[in-house]
Design an enzyme around this catalytic site. Structure first.
Site, PDB file in Angstrom:
ATOM      1  N   CYS A  82      10.071 -96.168  44.848  1.00 31.61           N
ATOM      2  CA  CYS A  82       8.686 -94.820  44.883  1.00 31.61           C
ATOM      3  C   CYS A  82       8.229 -95.776  45.072  1.00 31.61           C
ATOM      4  O   CYS A  82       6.915 -95.705  45.956  1.00 31.61           O
ATOM      5  CB  CYS A  82       9.239 -94.399  43.586  1.00 31.61           C
ATOM      6  SG  CYS A  82       8.424 -95.793  41.953  1.00 31.61           S
ATOM      7  N   HIS A 119       7.064 -96.050  37.234  1.00 28.03           N
ATOM      8  CA  HIS A 119       8.010 -94.530  38.182  1.00 28.03           C
ATOM      9  C   HIS A 119       6.524 -94.514  39.255  1.00 28.03           C
ATOM     10  O   HIS A 119       5.132 -94.556  38.467  1.00 28.03           O
ATOM     11  CB  HIS A 119       8.128 -93.100  38.000  1.00 28.03           C
ATOM     12  CG  HIS A 119       8.389 -92.420  39.607  1.00 28.03           C
ATOM     13  ND1 HIS A 119       8.851 -92.320  40.080  1.00 28.03           N
ATOM     14  CD2 HIS A 119       7.563 -90.647  39.173  1.00 28.03           C
ATOM     15  CE1 HIS A 119       8.509 -91.449  41.466  1.00 28.03           C
ATOM     16  NE2 HIS A 119       8.060 -90.113  40.048  1.00 28.03           N
ATOM     17  N   ASP A 136       5.722 -86.173  44.927  1.00 29.80           N
ATOM     18  CA  ASP A 136       6.148 -86.880  44.358  1.00 29.80           C
ATOM     19  C   ASP A 136       7.306 -87.528  45.215  1.00 29.80           C
ATOM     20  O   ASP A 136       8.305 -87.087  44.780  1.00 29.80           O
ATOM     21  CB  ASP A 136       6.936 -86.452  42.868  1.00 29.80           C
ATOM     22  CG  ASP A 136       7.669 -88.018  42.295  1.00 29.80           C
ATOM     23  OD1 ASP A 136       7.752 -88.541  43.101  1.00 29.80           O
ATOM     24  OD2 ASP A 136       8.611 -86.782  41.377  1.00 29.80           O
TER      25      ASP A 136
END
Length: 287
Positions: A82, A119, A136
């Site tokens: 991420c 995250h 995302d």
């Protein structure tokens, strides 16, 4: 005179090779900061760049400076997790004129207890819509579209995949958002997040834990993902799983010798021979 804004609040968009990035993700659409462009960019990035933690498994550094990330993700056509994906994506959005704010989520996947906020995701604003959007691109499991930052009070679909976004209140009555997804085990909470802004230095701190801590799952075994509109491929150690939007899935355990070919064919990650050999003799493979 207005006080200059510290560049630490920015995402280094001016340093990004934008043409190289757009070619890497296969995006050929408009370059205006609109919702339509955001949808196109999220879809292209999410389905073109795989999620992978192989450098951490090999005990190597995982730098977040933009030049290193451009070399790894764009020129070498590797993937990342991420923090790597979001740092590059934020630079691209900033370069194109979007409003970009980093956020941090706690990945839960139905588990109890408090997880670390490791995250990275982005709050994005456009020039043609008053809503804020969540992008995302670094979770590895989609969604391949941005979703509006509103309490849906029910499920919504992004492509064929099903989600719910709910706003609740956590510790000290702070606002907390929860994204739920429908997968092979039914509905499960994917992660929680707040709207407290995160900056590049915050991502550096989280990245250090993820890439180096013996408590981080990403230092213990390969975890690789490739997301498509109709299938989500996952390599967790030696187990290869494919999940579909209806919740169906299939899994099998690989022989170690199958790993390099699987990475290339399923995940589009072609490791140099020396890296593939190092991966197969790393501690996770011989324990």
């Amino acid at each position: 005179m207005p006080k200059p804004v510290d560049e630490a609040y920015h995402w280094n968009g001016e340093r990004l090779d934008l043409d190289l990035y757009l070619t890497r993700i296969g995006y050929t659409g408009p370059r205006t900061p609109t919702v339509g462009t955001l949808r196109g960019l999220v879809g292209a990035h999410t389905t073109a760049i795989p999620f992978e933690n192989l450098e951490a498994v090999l005990g190597r550094p995982v730098p977040l400076d933009l030049e290193t990330l451009q070399d790894k993700l764009l020129r070498q056509r590797r993937g990342g997790y991420c923090y790597e994906n979001v740092t590059v994506f934020a630079a691209a959005l900033e370069r194109l004129g979007f409003g970009v704010t980093g956020l941090a989520g706690r990945v839960t996947m139905g588990a109890g207890g408090v997880r670390p906020a490791t995250h990275a995701l982005l709050r994005v604003t456009t020039t043609d819509d008053d809503r804020a959007w969540l992008a995302d691109v670094g979770f590895g499991a989609g969604p391949a579209e941005p979703y509006a930052l509103v309490d849906t009070s029910g499920e919504f679909t992004l492509g064929e995949w099903r989600f719910r976004l709910e706003c609740e209140y956590g510790e000290l009555d702070t606002e907390q958002w929860v994204l739920h997804q429908f997968a092979k085990d039914g509905w499960v909470d994917r992660y929680t997040f707040t709207l407290a802004p995160q900056y590049r230095i915050d991502y550096e701190v989280g990245n250090h834990f993820v890439a180096t801590s013996p408590r981080s799952p990403f230092t213990r075994r390969p975890f690789v993902q490739r997301f498509h509109p109709d299938a989500h491929h996952i390599l967790d150690g030696r187990v290869l799983t494919t999940e579909h939007p209806d919740g169906s899935s299939r899994s099998r355990e690989l022989n170690l010798s199958e790993l390099p070919e699987t990475l290339a064919k399923v995940f589009d990650i072609e490791l140099p021979d020396e890296d593939a050999a190092a991966l197969l003799r790393a501690p996770w493979a011989v324990s």
